[in-house]
Scaffold this motif. Sequence first.
Motif, mmCIF file in Angstrom:
data_model
loop_
_atom_site.group_PDB
_atom_site.id
_atom_site.type_symbol
_atom_site.label_atom_id
_atom_site.label_comp_id
_atom_site.label_asym_id
_atom_site.label_seq_id
_atom_site.Cartn_x
_atom_site.Cartn_y
_atom_site.Cartn_z
ATOM 1 N N GLU A 122 0.827 -1.200 0.000
ATOM 2 C CA GLU A 122 0.000 0.000 0.000
ATOM 3 C C GLU A 122 0.863 1.252 0.000
ATOM 4 O O GLU A 122 1.962 1.278 0.537
ATOM 5 N N ASN A 123 0.307 2.310 -0.588
ATOM 6 C CA ASN A 123 0.953 3.613 -0.564
ATOM 7 C C ASN A 123 0.681 4.222 0.811
ATOM 8 O O ASN A 123 -0.460 4.467 1.174
ATOM 9 N N HIS A 124 1.720 4.473 1.585
ATOM 10 C CA HIS A 124 1.541 4.938 2.956
ATOM 11 C C HIS A 124 1.627 6.454 3.089
ATOM 12 O O HIS A 124 1.885 6.962 4.154
ATOM 13 N N ASN A 125 1.374 7.185 1.993
ATOM 14 C CA ASN A 125 1.374 8.643 2.122
ATOM 15 C C ASN A 125 0.011 9.188 2.495
ATOM 16 O O ASN A 125 -0.197 10.391 2.521
ATOM 17 N N GLY A 126 -0.931 8.294 2.792
ATOM 18 C CA GLY A 126 -2.238 8.736 3.246
ATOM 19 C C GLY A 126 -3.245 8.881 2.130
ATOM 20 O O GLY A 126 -4.415 9.146 2.369
ATOM 21 N N ILE A 127 -2.833 8.676 0.860
ATOM 22 C CA ILE A 127 -3.741 8.867 -0.261
ATOM 23 C C ILE A 127 -4.054 7.548 -0.948
ATOM 24 O O ILE A 127 -5.176 7.290 -1.342
ATOM 25 N N GLY A 128 -3.069 6.671 -1.089
ATOM 26 C CA GLY A 128 -3.272 5.442 -1.831
ATOM 27 C C GLY A 128 -4.130 4.434 -1.100
ATOM 28 O O GLY A 128 -4.481 4.581 0.058
ATOM 29 N N ALA A 129 -4.483 3.357 -1.818
ATOM 30 C CA ALA A 129 -5.284 2.260 -1.273
ATOM 31 C C ALA A 129 -6.529 2.803 -0.571
ATOM 32 O O ALA A 129 -6.834 2.452 0.544
ATOM 33 N N ASN A 130 -7.243 3.702 -1.261
ATOM 34 C CA ASN A 130 -8.289 4.500 -0.626
ATOM 35 C C ASN A 130 -9.654 3.883 -0.875
ATOM 36 O O ASN A 130 -10.193 3.966 -1.964
ATOM 37 N N ASP A 131 -10.231 3.295 0.154
ATOM 38 C CA ASP A 131 -11.585 2.743 0.035
ATOM 39 C C ASP A 131 -12.557 3.484 0.945
ATOM 40 O O ASP A 131 -13.632 2.990 1.251
ATOM 41 N N GLY A 132 -12.182 4.670 1.391
ATOM 42 C CA GLY A 132 -13.042 5.448 2.260
ATOM 43 C C GLY A 132 -12.389 5.790 3.580
ATOM 44 O O GLY A 132 -13.033 5.750 4.629
ATOM 45 N N VAL A 133 -11.123 6.126 3.542
ATOM 46 C CA VAL A 133 -10.400 6.468 4.767
ATOM 47 C C VAL A 133 -10.380 7.979 4.927
ATOM 48 O O VAL A 133 -10.552 8.729 3.964
ATOM 49 N N PRO A 134 -10.175 8.468 6.154
ATOM 50 C CA PRO A 134 -10.089 9.909 6.364
ATOM 51 C C PRO A 134 -8.773 10.464 5.835
ATOM 52 O O PRO A 134 -7.843 9.720 5.540
ATOM 53 N N ASP A 135 -8.700 11.773 5.735
ATOM 54 C CA ASP A 135 -7.495 12.430 5.252
ATOM 55 C C ASP A 135 -6.587 12.732 6.450
ATOM 56 O O ASP A 135 -6.894 13.608 7.254
ATOM 57 N N PRO A 136 -5.458 12.020 6.596
ATOM 58 C CA PRO A 136 -4.582 12.251 7.748
ATOM 59 C C PRO A 136 -3.935 13.628 7.743
ATOM 60 O O PRO A 136 -3.433 14.074 8.765
ATOM 61 N N ARG A 137 -3.990 14.301 6.598
ATOM 62 C CA ARG A 137 -3.429 15.651 6.528
ATOM 63 C C ARG A 137 -4.290 16.656 7.288
ATOM 64 O O ARG A 137 -3.856 17.769 7.551
ATOM 65 N N LEU A 138 -5.515 16.259 7.615
ATOM 66 C CA LEU A 138 -6.433 17.154 8.318
ATOM 67 C C LEU A 138 -6.444 16.908 9.823
ATOM 68 O O LEU A 138 -7.261 17.487 10.535
ATOM 69 N N ILE A 139 -5.571 16.052 10.298
ATOM 70 C CA ILE A 139 -5.545 15.742 11.726
ATOM 71 C C ILE A 139 -5.209 17.008 12.528
ATOM 72 O O ILE A 139 -4.346 17.789 12.132
ATOM 73 N N PRO A 140 -5.894 17.262 13.633
ATOM 74 C CA PRO A 140 -5.616 18.456 14.442
ATOM 75 C C PRO A 140 -4.340 18.265 15.261
ATOM 76 O O PRO A 140 -4.384 18.014 16.469
ATOM 77 N N HIS A 141 -3.209 18.400 14.619
ATOM 78 C CA HIS A 141 -1.937 18.021 15.240
ATOM 79 C C HIS A 141 -1.601 18.875 16.447
ATOM 80 O O HIS A 141 -1.006 18.378 17.418
#
Length: 485
Positions: A122-141
């Motif tokens: 799987e592409n682990h940059n948060g975009i690949g293998a996408n079947d309905g996952v949230p966007d980790p770039r939007l996490i309230p870090h």
Amino acid sequence: MKQPWEINVWLEDREESSFHAKFVNQLTNDIQTGRLKPGMAMPGSRSMAQRLGVNRKTVQLAYEELESQGWLYASPRRGTFVADVLPEQSLTDGNRKLLNIDKGAYLSGSLVSELYRNSLTENHNGIGANDGVPDPRLIPHELLSKAYRRAIIQSTRKGELGYGDPRGVESLRRSIMDMLAMDRFMNPSLEEICVVRGSQMGIYLASRVLNPQDGVIVCEELSYPPAVAAFESNGFQVVRCALDLHGLNTDALRAIIQQHKVAAVYTTPHHQYPTTVSMSMERRLMLLALSNEYRFWILEDDYDHEFHYESRPIPPLSSLNGADNVVHIGSMSKVFSPALRLGYIAADKRFIDLVAKEILLIDRQGNTITELAVSYLMESGDVKRHIRKMRRKYQLRRDFAMCEFHRVFGDDVVIEKPAGGMALWIDLQKITHEKNAARFSHPDFHFNKLFNTEKNNLTHIRFGFGALEKKEITASIEQLAKMLS
């Protein structure tokens, strides 16, 4: 760079007669098994000799032999290192039997193996293998970092960093209890909640508690592959039940009950995986009635309850009358990101006690720091505010994705607008009625063949829009159009 830990060598159990042979063979074995990894710095000969209580020359001779064989290499003025490229090697007969691969029996065709292979690629940059996952770039870090800092400081001061309750930190269980009561009309007690590392762990633990001798597990005709794999790995036969626009077909389920003894029914009623349909209230009440009549459990996977866009969602099965046999499984990973491994189970206290005993065997307890941090965020209202913000953003992405599909494909695609979730179920039969799914491959699409192995033709795709920005949505849809042309 200096090793953070000393490398110890155990020679007591070796059968060789000389120390030299014991030492050389043991180091070779440690390199072969991966205990000593390529590029790792070995202790100096003087240091190793002192540790083993032998002459330094003995260690030097052993190092030189291992260098000649290709297991080690010496770098002037730097030291001795494990070789980056190791000599050709093979498994011993004993290890081949342990891995059960002598006759090709290593689960090569199983669903578990397929899922494992996919996870490695799987592409682990948060975009690949996408079947309905949230966007980790939007996490309230920033909120998370403050919450983690507070959790570490407070837990250290209060002495809460030792072993604790396998059901999870009490403050988080109370926060989950309040959320389920306020947001989902449920009324669990503190003893009826257990924190787990994501909904997948909850599904696996539930299947561990259930007994295959009590019957089969019924899943929807198209269902979540990791859940099916968990059931099969714990010895259950999985029977598929028909599915339509109103969710799991309870008339078909009744027919299955007449033919099989049923231990449990696994369902995703809120936004069915993968088709995104919601189970009607009539079907929910009928499912509960069947559960009570035939005494089977219902595993309710409520994996993305937070994201419902059009109106108030239908209450969970667990909140309705007659829900004594329902095991409610939820996840906080969809709220933040898949990397935040946090979920929960709400069920009868006796069921939760059995789950906690399983946790003691495999994990002892969850991650105290993470649980405390999320508990602080839930108590302060930050989680609820984040959910409201993400709900608006994901709704815009859903609407944009639907517009882009119709822009690119026109009337050749059929899409039922999902009431919630982070994926679309796209009907492509007008385009691909005679094309085989194996011809197409793209990380953003999960083809029908992954959900029901009896169907080989590509008829639908599940398109996850949650983790994609507008330009990424457009690029993915245009890539699909190119493949289908």
